[in-house]
Design a protein around this motif. Structure first.
Motif, PDB file in Angstrom:
ATOM      1  N   ASP A 143      25.144  50.350 -23.695  1.00  0.00           N
ATOM      2  CA  ASP A 143      25.652  49.207 -22.930  1.00  0.00           C
ATOM      3  C   ASP A 143      25.299  49.277 -21.451  1.00  0.00           C
ATOM      4  O   ASP A 143      25.537  48.334 -20.707  1.00  0.00           O
ATOM      5  CB  ASP A 143      27.175  49.090 -23.094  1.00  0.00           C
ATOM      6  N   THR A 144      24.728  50.420 -21.001  1.00  0.00           N
ATOM      7  CA  THR A 144      24.278  50.509 -19.603  1.00  0.00           C
ATOM      8  C   THR A 144      22.768  50.480 -19.474  1.00  0.00           C
ATOM      9  O   THR A 144      22.245  50.329 -18.385  1.00  0.00           O
ATOM     10  CB  THR A 144      24.793  51.809 -18.953  1.00  0.00           C
ATOM     11  N   ASP A 157      29.347  52.914  -9.761  1.00  0.00           N
ATOM     12  CA  ASP A 157      30.590  52.521  -9.100  1.00  0.00           C
ATOM     13  C   ASP A 157      30.834  53.467  -7.921  1.00  0.00           C
ATOM     14  O   ASP A 157      30.041  54.371  -7.660  1.00  0.00           O
ATOM     15  CB  ASP A 157      31.765  52.510 -10.087  1.00  0.00           C
ATOM     16  N   LEU A 163      27.076  52.230 -14.095  1.00  0.00           N
ATOM     17  CA  LEU A 163      27.441  50.884 -14.533  1.00  0.00           C
ATOM     18  C   LEU A 163      26.293  50.185 -15.239  1.00  0.00           C
ATOM     19  O   LEU A 163      26.499  49.433 -16.189  1.00  0.00           O
ATOM     20  CB  LEU A 163      27.891  50.041 -13.329  1.00  0.00           C
ATOM     21  N   SER A 164      25.070  50.425 -14.768  1.00  0.00           N
ATOM     22  CA  SER A 164      23.915  49.751 -15.361  1.00  0.00           C
ATOM     23  C   SER A 164      22.665  50.571 -15.070  1.00  0.00           C
ATOM     24  O   SER A 164      22.525  51.153 -13.998  1.00  0.00           O
ATOM     25  CB  SER A 164      23.753  48.348 -14.784  1.00  0.00           C
ATOM     26  N   LYS A 194      24.502  42.995 -14.999  1.00  0.00           N
ATOM     27  CA  LYS A 194      25.260  43.869 -15.907  1.00  0.00           C
ATOM     28  C   LYS A 194      26.121  44.847 -15.121  1.00  0.00           C
ATOM     29  O   LYS A 194      27.293  45.067 -15.428  1.00  0.00           O
ATOM     30  CB  LYS A 194      24.287  44.626 -16.814  1.00  0.00           C
ATOM     31  N   GLY A 195      25.538  45.427 -14.071  1.00  0.00           N
ATOM     32  CA  GLY A 195      26.303  46.350 -13.239  1.00  0.00           C
ATOM     33  C   GLY A 195      27.431  45.664 -12.505  1.00  0.00           C
ATOM     34  O   GLY A 195      28.541  46.190 -12.401  1.00  0.00           O
ATOM     35  N   LYS A 223      29.065  42.872 -13.360  1.00  0.00           N
ATOM     36  CA  LYS A 223      30.130  42.447 -14.279  1.00  0.00           C
ATOM     37  C   LYS A 223      31.000  43.626 -14.702  1.00  0.00           C
ATOM     38  O   LYS A 223      32.220  43.491 -14.832  1.00  0.00           O
ATOM     39  CB  LYS A 223      29.526  41.769 -15.503  1.00  0.00           C
ATOM     40  N   LYS A 224      30.393  44.781 -14.923  1.00  0.00           N
ATOM     41  CA  LYS A 224      31.181  45.945 -15.330  1.00  0.00           C
ATOM     42  C   LYS A 224      32.052  46.468 -14.200  1.00  0.00           C
ATOM     43  O   LYS A 224      33.104  47.067 -14.438  1.00  0.00           O
ATOM     44  CB  LYS A 224      30.258  47.072 -15.823  1.00  0.00           C
TER      45      LYS A 224
END
Length: 683
Positions: free
Chosen positions: A222-223, A654, A660-661, A679-680, A682-683
């Motif tokens: 997912d990253t 983070d 995160l991505s 993606k980064g 949003k997470k």
């Protein structure tokens, strides 16, 4: 029989190439330190030796291999005795050195006793060793040693000293680290959200690296980002650049006339068309084998680590710059770079004495030697470019591309001999090609000077200076192609110019005009792989550059204060793909706005040669190593935290250093990079 000989030679080249691709580490070391009482301790160095290999002893006679030796630098303690091995040596006759030698196999530990004389101590140094098996030997190697600790307080019977933590710590540990830790604990005032990056970075500069921020990340589906392996893309870049170089070499006065002569010879001497085609193909394969041997030899001489160092070493890049200038002057007609005539005569005589495939091989070698005055500067430029990519296989891949391009016409025209009649005749246009190549080599030489200038921060060749020189070079090339500028090698003046020459001159003039706005800060995306980055521009009418941090810990501290995720960009001054990504993707208006609005950007140059204020000692995959430059520190961070050493390399973190991505490597795809950023965020 001779066909087998040629195939065997090709097999040797390929085997050598594969062998060079493997980095053998026959001995790995681990280190530990333990206090046996309040004042005494033991440093243990354990060598794990691969099966079939042996580590030579400490007493080796002269004329033999390198003996195992220990060098110590002790502070706050004194050594007691010498290192004691955990098992006895094995003595045998070594056929490689033709003498009786002693060595260890399997696993052996060395225990060095010491006595503490101060509240804190450091024991550093190195173990110098050499290892061999029945077939080969590894190069003499130095394994760094670094352990530190504190004398146990009170009457404690035992205590274990700590080896370096994951995050790098200055060599001069103790008071400086304690002061920094106290300052951080006291909650020193951080700048407000509107303060500049420089202010935030200055406030955070004194902080000790946070182990959590440096801790390795865990990658998951997912990253993951859309990536292209940087090393693979670099090898393809080398291959196609050298293939193009081979095509250009065909158009030089030393090679072009040889094509119809050689193919006609095969057609006349072979007796049948099938035989002539077979001989021409063998001739082409022989050219490929010869240049492959050149690539293997180049790699074997310099070695893997040296090729990686070439990418940013100032001395090497300045030598490359001067070398390409000499090549350019040669193409302008000032002199010719030639191999000794005796070499070509010897090859020609050998080809006449032999028959069959071996004769064809020596004919190909004669072509390589005779055409050196034209192909030599091109080959030299391509080998320099391949080596500067830092890839061990670069020169081999490059010579493969070059030789394939050079060999194609001989096989192609043997298959279709009627096409030979349609080839342009030799003439003054071949010299024009040489001179144009001289201008191109002169322009490329500035790239290597720029790499050294950027890595060491000299600011001699900033962006506008570089562009001014390129404008002058390509402008002069346009004047030459239009017949307004001539060299002595062009011979007598003639009326008019050809259509092809006119259009090439027009392209050169248009490219010169394209470069001009760059003097005032225009992005010039088409040249981003070669031109120095925009931040070196002193005068920019097109707006300021994105504010970035060049220190990981300071950038993370700023992100924590501003409450933003972090885009970490591992880059390099000598990284061509990094410049291409910046020009094609990161300079896109939408991408720039996303990064500016939503992220704190940390850009880390892994080849920055600026020395650290204090060297740092780290544990890198079980090895203690000293980081001496800023680039060493960021290269270690990328290896340790992300298990990667290729650039460009992008991740979104983070404020606690968690992924995160990403990662996102080299891929000139704006939508894919936008998805990676989104993606980064949003997470």
């Amino acid at each position: 029989m001779k066909r087998k000989l040629l195939l065997t030679l090709l097999l040797v080249v390929l085997t050598s190439t594969l062998a060079l691709a493997r980095i053998v580490t026959p001995v790995t070391w681990t280190k530990s330190v333990k206090m046996t009482d309040a004042k005494h301790g033991v440093v243990t160095l354990t060598a794990s030796i691969k099966p079939g290999w042996h580590l030579y002893g400490t007493n080796i006679p002269d004329g033999g291999p390198e003996r195992t030796t220990f060098t110590w630098d002790v502070k706050g303690a004194r050594l007691v005795g010498k290192p004691e091995p955990s098992k006895a040596l094995v003595t045998q006759h070594d056929a490689t050195f033709d003498m009786d030698l002693s060595w260890w196999t399997g696993t052996v530990s060395f225990r060095q006793k010491f006595e503490v004389t101060a509240p804190e101590y450091t024991i550093s140094g190195s173990v110098h060793y050499m290892s061999c098996n029945d077939e080969t030997c590894s190069a003499p190697t130095d394994e760094p040693i670094y352990v530190s600790g504190k004398a146990p307080a009170g009457n404690a019977a035992q205590a274990t000293a700590q080896v370096q933590a994951a995050a790098p710590v200055p060599e001069a540990t103790g008071a400086d680290t304690a002061i920094a830790a106290q300052a951080a604990a006291a909650g020193a005032a951080m700048p407000a959200a509107g303060d500049s990056a420089a202010a935030v970075q200055a406030a955070a500069a004194a902080a000790t690296p946070d182990a959590q921020l440096w801790a390795p990340v865990r990658f998951s589906s997912d990253t993951a980002g859309d990536t292209t392996t940087g090393s693979d893309s670099s090898l393809w870049y080398i291959f196609w650049a050298c293939f193009l170089g081979g095509l250009l070499a065909l158009l030089t006065p030393c090679v072009w006339p040889m094509i119809p002569m050689t193919v006609s010879f095969f057609l006349k001497q072979s007796g049948s068309r099938a035989k002539s085609v077979s001989n021409a193909v063998t001739y082409g394969l022989s050219i490929i084998v010869i240049f492959l041997l050149l690539g293997v030899l180049f790699t074997a001489i310099f070695g893997a680590s040296a090729l990686n160092a070439l990418a940013t070493n100032a001395v090497c890049n300045i030598i490359f710059f001067l070398l390409l200038v000499v090549f350019a002057i040669s193409f302008f007609g000032a002199f010719e770079l030639r191999l000794p005539d005796s070499w070509s005569n010897k090859m020609d005589a050998t080809a006449e004495k032999t028959t069959g495939l071996l004769s064809i091989f020596f004919m190909a070698a004669t072509l390589v030697i005779v055409s050196f005055s034209c192909t030599g500067p091109i080959i030299g430029t391509l080998l320099v470019e391949a080596a500067s990519q830092g890839s061990m296989l670069g020169p081999v891949v490059g010579m493969t591309g070059f030789s394939i391009a050079l060999a194609i016409p001989f096989a192609l025209f043997a298959l279709f001999p009627s096409v030979l009649k349609k080839l342009p005749k030799s003439g003054g246009w071949l010299n024009t090609v040489k001179v144009v190549l001289g201008f191109i080599e002169l322009a490329l030489s500035l790239k290597f000077l720029s790499v050294a200038d950027l890595a060491y921060g000299w600011h001699v060749l900033d962006r506008e200076t570089f562009l001014a020189l390129w404008i002058a070079i390509f402008g002069a090339m346009a004047l030459y192609l239009f017949g307004l500028l001539r060299f002595k090698s062009d011979g007598e003046s003639r009326q008019g110019i050809g259509v092809t020459r006119f259009f090439v001159g027009l392209i050169s003039l248009a490219f010169t005009a394209y470069l001009v706005p760059g003097l005032w800060g225009a992005p010039l995306k088409a040249t981003s792989a070669f031109v120095p980055p925009l931040y070196t521009q002193d005068f920019n009418l097109y707006g300021g550059t994105q504010e970035e941090y060049d220190d990981y810990d300071a950038g993370m501290a700023a992100a924590a204060k501003l409450g933003k995720p972090v885009l970490v960009d591992f880059s390099g001054y000598g990284c061509v793909n990094c410049r291409k990504m910046e020009g094609a993707v990161l300079d896109d208006d939408k991408i720039k706005k996303t990064i500016a609005d939503k992220f704190v950007t940390i850009k880390l140059m892994v080849d920055d040669k600026k020395p650290l204020d204090k060297p740092m000692v780290v544990n890198d995959n079980g090895r203690q190593m000293t980081l001496k430059t800023v680039g060493d520190k960021w290269s270690y961070l990328q290896r340790h935290k992300f298990d990667s050493n290729s650039q460009p390399y992008y991740v979104v973190l983070d404020t606690k250093g968690q992924l995160l991505s990403g990662p996102f490597a080299y891929k000139e795809d704006i939508p894919a990079f936008q998805r990676f950023l989104d993606k980064g965020w949003k997470k």
